[in-house]
Design a protein around this motif. Structure first.
Motif, PDB file in Angstrom:
ATOM      1  N   GLY A 314      66.565  55.385  63.831  1.00 46.48           N
ATOM      2  CA  GLY A 314      65.853  54.061  64.440  1.00 46.48           C
ATOM      3  C   GLY A 314      64.552  54.073  64.660  1.00 46.48           C
ATOM      4  O   GLY A 314      63.897  53.105  64.270  1.00 46.48           O
ATOM      5  N   GLU A 315      64.196  55.376  65.272  1.00 43.62           N
ATOM      6  CA  GLU A 315      62.612  55.553  65.608  1.00 43.62           C
ATOM      7  C   GLU A 315      61.684  55.467  64.299  1.00 43.62           C
ATOM      8  O   GLU A 315      60.568  54.674  64.214  1.00 43.62           O
ATOM      9  CB  GLU A 315      62.311  57.016  66.201  1.00 43.62           C
ATOM     10  N   LEU A 316      62.209  56.032  63.159  1.00 38.63           N
ATOM     11  CA  LEU A 316      61.436  55.884  61.914  1.00 38.63           C
ATOM     12  C   LEU A 316      61.672  54.639  61.248  1.00 38.63           C
ATOM     13  O   LEU A 316      60.837  53.958  60.881  1.00 38.63           O
ATOM     14  CB  LEU A 316      62.071  56.968  60.944  1.00 38.63           C
ATOM     15  N   LEU A 317      62.879  53.922  61.123  1.00 34.03           N
ATOM     16  CA  LEU A 317      63.191  52.760  60.573  1.00 34.03           C
ATOM     17  C   LEU A 317      62.422  51.609  61.183  1.00 34.03           C
ATOM     18  O   LEU A 317      62.136  50.618  60.420  1.00 34.03           O
ATOM     19  CB  LEU A 317      64.761  52.552  60.592  1.00 34.03           C
ATOM     20  N   SER A 318      62.082  51.413  62.525  1.00 32.34           N
ATOM     21  CA  SER A 318      61.622  50.537  63.188  1.00 32.34           C
ATOM     22  C   SER A 318      59.820  50.464  62.451  1.00 32.34           C
ATOM     23  O   SER A 318      59.262  49.603  62.713  1.00 32.34           O
ATOM     24  CB  SER A 318      61.802  50.759  64.659  1.00 32.34           C
ATOM     25  N   LEU A 319      59.416  51.307  61.907  1.00 33.92           N
ATOM     26  CA  LEU A 319      58.064  51.594  61.747  1.00 33.92           C
ATOM     27  C   LEU A 319      57.880  50.724  60.242  1.00 33.92           C
ATOM     28  O   LEU A 319      56.955  50.377  59.927  1.00 33.92           O
ATOM     29  CB  LEU A 319      57.626  53.050  60.910  1.00 33.92           C
ATOM     30  N   SER A 320      58.957  50.203  59.800  1.00 33.54           N
ATOM     31  CA  SER A 320      58.814  49.146  58.651  1.00 33.54           C
ATOM     32  C   SER A 320      58.171  47.879  59.132  1.00 33.54           C
ATOM     33  O   SER A 320      57.864  47.006  58.145  1.00 33.54           O
ATOM     34  CB  SER A 320      60.162  49.214  57.752  1.00 33.54           C
ATOM     35  N   ARG A 321      58.138  47.660  60.243  1.00 36.37           N
ATOM     36  CA  ARG A 321      57.621  46.668  60.753  1.00 36.37           C
ATOM     37  C   ARG A 321      55.910  46.505  60.514  1.00 36.37           C
ATOM     38  O   ARG A 321      55.489  45.564  60.585  1.00 36.37           O
ATOM     39  CB  ARG A 321      57.818  46.555  62.497  1.00 36.37           C
ATOM     40  N   PHE A 322      55.375  47.772  60.141  1.00 38.00           N
ATOM     41  CA  PHE A 322      54.076  47.818  59.743  1.00 38.00           C
ATOM     42  C   PHE A 322      53.988  47.595  58.236  1.00 38.00           C
ATOM     43  O   PHE A 322      54.578  48.215  57.525  1.00 38.00           O
ATOM     44  CB  PHE A 322      53.303  49.314  60.375  1.00 38.00           C
ATOM     45  N   HIS A 323      52.669  46.822  57.967  1.00 38.01           N
ATOM     46  CA  HIS A 323      52.638  46.527  56.459  1.00 38.01           C
ATOM     47  C   HIS A 323      52.010  47.927  55.839  1.00 38.01           C
ATOM     48  O   HIS A 323      52.200  47.724  54.518  1.00 38.01           O
ATOM     49  CB  HIS A 323      51.701  45.243  56.335  1.00 38.01           C
ATOM     50  N   ASN A 324      51.356  48.796  56.541  1.00 36.78           N
ATOM     51  CA  ASN A 324      50.949  49.851  55.805  1.00 36.78           C
ATOM     52  C   ASN A 324      51.958  50.995  55.716  1.00 36.78           C
ATOM     53  O   ASN A 324      51.067  52.224  55.850  1.00 36.78           O
ATOM     54  CB  ASN A 324      49.602  50.249  56.264  1.00 36.78           C
ATOM     55  N   VAL A 325      53.243  50.917  55.752  1.00 38.24           N
ATOM     56  CA  VAL A 325      54.227  51.851  55.774  1.00 38.24           C
ATOM     57  C   VAL A 325      55.022  51.534  54.802  1.00 38.24           C
ATOM     58  O   VAL A 325      55.575  50.458  54.500  1.00 38.24           O
ATOM     59  CB  VAL A 325      55.000  52.148  57.199  1.00 38.24           C
ATOM     60  N   THR A 326      55.438  52.467  53.850  1.00 39.68           N
ATOM     61  CA  THR A 326      56.629  52.577  53.071  1.00 39.68           C
ATOM     62  C   THR A 326      57.608  53.459  53.565  1.00 39.68           C
ATOM     63  O   THR A 326      57.328  54.927  53.301  1.00 39.68           O
ATOM     64  CB  THR A 326      56.420  52.812  51.514  1.00 39.68           C
ATOM     65  N   LEU A 327      58.805  53.332  53.731  1.00 37.80           N
ATOM     66  CA  LEU A 327      59.764  54.409  53.884  1.00 37.80           C
ATOM     67  C   LEU A 327      60.866  54.737  52.930  1.00 37.80           C
ATOM     68  O   LEU A 327      61.204  53.865  52.141  1.00 37.80           O
ATOM     69  CB  LEU A 327      60.764  53.959  55.192  1.00 37.80           C
ATOM     70  N   TYR A 328      61.307  56.011  52.844  1.00 39.04           N
ATOM     71  CA  TYR A 328      62.135  56.316  51.605  1.00 39.04           C
ATOM     72  C   TYR A 328      63.302  57.275  52.182  1.00 39.04           C
ATOM     73  O   TYR A 328      63.242  58.494  52.110  1.00 39.04           O
ATOM     74  CB  TYR A 328      61.433  57.333  50.711  1.00 39.04           C
ATOM     75  N   PRO A 329      63.994  56.664  52.651  1.00 39.92           N
ATOM     76  CA  PRO A 329      65.626  57.602  53.241  1.00 39.92           C
ATOM     77  C   PRO A 329      66.280  57.852  52.180  1.00 39.92           C
ATOM     78  O   PRO A 329      66.194  57.204  51.061  1.00 39.92           O
ATOM     79  CB  PRO A 329      65.994  56.502  54.165  1.00 39.92           C
ATOM     80  N   ASN A 330      66.733  59.019  52.290  1.00 40.42           N
ATOM     81  CA  ASN A 330      67.759  59.697  51.130  1.00 40.42           C
ATOM     82  C   ASN A 330      67.182  59.638  49.831  1.00 40.42           C
ATOM     83  O   ASN A 330      67.719  59.406  48.825  1.00 40.42           O
ATOM     84  CB  ASN A 330      69.087  58.718  51.032  1.00 40.42           C
ATOM     85  N   ILE A 331      65.902  60.260  49.968  1.00 45.68           N
ATOM     86  CA  ILE A 331      64.836  60.332  48.753  1.00 45.68           C
ATOM     87  C   ILE A 331      65.617  61.604  47.979  1.00 45.68           C
ATOM     88  O   ILE A 331      66.069  62.710  48.668  1.00 45.68           O
ATOM     89  CB  ILE A 331      63.385  60.361  48.895  1.00 45.68           C
ATOM     90  N   LEU A 332      65.177  61.554  46.667  1.00 49.82           N
ATOM     91  CA  LEU A 332      65.496  62.961  45.983  1.00 49.82           C
ATOM     92  C   LEU A 332      64.222  63.812  45.813  1.00 49.82           C
ATOM     93  O   LEU A 332      62.909  63.064  45.875  1.00 49.82           O
ATOM     94  CB  LEU A 332      66.124  62.557  44.586  1.00 49.82           C
ATOM     95  N   PRO A 333      64.395  65.049  45.576  1.00 44.82           N
ATOM     96  CA  PRO A 333      63.239  66.035  45.588  1.00 44.82           C
ATOM     97  C   PRO A 333      62.179  65.775  44.515  1.00 44.82           C
ATOM     98  O   PRO A 333      60.812  65.580  44.785  1.00 44.82           O
ATOM     99  CB  PRO A 333      63.694  67.350  45.180  1.00 44.82           C
ATOM    100  N   LEU A 334      62.659  65.280  43.164  1.00 40.37           N
ATOM    101  CA  LEU A 334      61.620  64.729  41.992  1.00 40.37           C
ATOM    102  C   LEU A 334      60.898  63.769  42.497  1.00 40.37           C
ATOM    103  O   LEU A 334      59.535  63.704  42.225  1.00 40.37           O
ATOM    104  CB  LEU A 334      62.623  64.680  40.872  1.00 40.37           C
ATOM    105  N   LEU A 335      61.450  62.866  43.234  1.00 41.61           N
ATOM    106  CA  LEU A 335      60.878  61.513  43.592  1.00 41.61           C
ATOM    107  C   LEU A 335      59.960  62.070  44.873  1.00 41.61           C
ATOM    108  O   LEU A 335      58.739  61.157  44.829  1.00 41.61           O
ATOM    109  CB  LEU A 335      61.735  60.497  44.198  1.00 41.61           C
TER     110      LEU A 335
END
Length: 409
Positions: A314-335
């Motif tokens: 939740g601490e990281l997901l809540s950062l999505s409130r900022f317009h200058n943040v992009t979150l990538y949970p469950n990302i793959l190494p190539l990406l």
């Protein structure tokens, strides 16, 4: 941009986005100089990114308030199936809204006129102003429109009182948080004229209980706020209540028409276009990313890309409130590698959860790295870092990032 804006609060989830936006369009067509807070847990950033400039053009702001974390679970029972759990979010208005007074609006309503007189209503020592439920034949007040004495709510810790009362009584009440609000404020609220919460959605119930007087109340001119309460919603394929067409008018209204309406009256403000000048990235499998909130807010022209191979806390997901943040949970190494390749700087600022693979990507694509003295990775040579800042002096890192950004331009 206007300095003294009128605070308005909506609350809902992504499944209700069409209703939220319809209510918002109706509000903005008739009112400017607003600071609109959207309390939510899952509305994507792109929605805010699209709408924020529209509101800015009419001198208003749009604030993304992410209620994410254990303190915002709201796992309380609700016996009305058409009521979403996010209605309890209004409890947390003192935690997010800075203004002394706030207008809470349900998302199943339409604003048809100027709300200036409502905002200027003197609340005195009352906790809120609200209209009687169902034109006086219901119990207590209806909580769909609340003019809240936010200064008083803050000073008397009303949020905690509401939570404690809800924990105790939520299984015993008939109308969810509306019942709780009535229990706490039953003798300390100001009556609001029905013009500001005309509960048109009660038509079905009024007919069922032979309250014919409700149908004799004039709708010309239209009440300033039409509230489509009950399950008989105008967006259903079929409904029997009146003024369904008004909801659909605003639902189908283009935002360009809202902006045009105000520009024809000489109201037009400059839009603060977001064009990030610099990109930083961090890969973490830990929720603890040192001073990330501070860096994000101090560097509005820097875009922060935060990735994880796992679900995010939740601490990281809540950062999505900022317009200058992009979150990538469950990302793959190539990406991850592709993001590192396109970034300008790697921020090695997560505690624990270090992964060798990201340092290989950073080295391969020759990206500079910054870290704090309490987050650097001992598994690589210290000289790999272009800067190691003390964690108690995050401004040093802010300045270093700014220097990199200026060097790029």
């Amino acid at each position: 941009m206007l300095e003294d804006k009128k605070a308005v609060v909506f609350a809902g989830d992504y499944g209700y986005i069409r209703q939220i936006e319809t209510a918002l369009k109706s509000l903005c067509y008739h009112n400017s100089g607003l600071k609109v807070y959207i309390f939510n847990q899952d509305i994507p950033q792109e929605w805010f990114r699209f709408l924020r400039p529209k509101l800015q053009e009419i001198g208003s702001d749009l604030i993304d308030c992410k209620l994410i974390g254990p303190q915002f679970q709201m796992n309380w029972s609700n016996k009305l199936p058409h009521i979403n759990h996010m209605t309890f979010a209004r409890y947390f208005i003192p935690d997010f809204v800075t203004e002394d007074k706030a207008l809470y609006l349900d998302s199943d309503l339409i604003v048809t006129g100027d709300l200036t007189d409502l905002f200027e209503l003197d609340l005195g020592e009352n906790y809120l102003a609200a209209a009687r439920s169902c034109f006086g034949v219901g119990i207590g007040f209806n909580a769909g429109v609340l003019l809240i004495n936010n200064k008083k709510w803050k000073s008397e810790n009303v949020r905690q009182k509401l939570i404690e009362l809800t924990e105790k009584e939520h299984e015993n009440v008939a109308e969810g948080d509306q019942s709780i609000l009535n229990m706490l404020f039953h003798d300390c609220y100001k009556d609001l004229d029905w013009n500001y919460n005309f509960q048109i959605g009660f038509d079905y119930g009024a007919a069922a209980h032979n309250h014919e007087f409700i149908f004799q109340i004039s709708l010309n001119p239209l009440p300033t706020i039409l509230h489509f309460l009950s399950q008989d919603k105008p967006w259903n394929q079929f409904s029997v209540g009146r003024l369904r067409e008004v909801w659909w008018h605003y639902n189908l209204l283009e935002w360009s028409e809202v902006v045009k309406h105000w520009s024809e009256q000489g109201l037009c403000y400059t839009v603060e276009e977001y064009l990030p000048k610099f990109h930083c990235v961090n890969l973490t499998n830990s929720w603890n990313v040192e001073k990330i909130d501070y860096l994000i807010q101090k560097l509005p022209n820097v875009h922060f890309h935060l990735a994880a191979f796992t679900n995010m806390s939740g601490e990281l997901l809540s950062l999505s409130r900022f317009h200058n943040v992009t979150l990538y949970p469950n990302i793959l190494p190539l990406l991850v590698e592709k993001i590192v390749e396109k970034s300008d700087l790697y921020l090695d600022i997560n505690h624990d959860g270090k992964m060798d693979i990201v340092y290989e990507y950073v080295k391969k694509h020759q990206k500079p790295m910054l870290t704090f003295d309490n987050t650097y990775f001992s598994g690589i040579p210290e000289e790999r870092y272009v800067g190691i800042c003390h964690h108690d002096r995050p401004d040093d890192m802010v300045e270093m990032i700014k220097n990199f950004m200026e060097g790029k331009s």
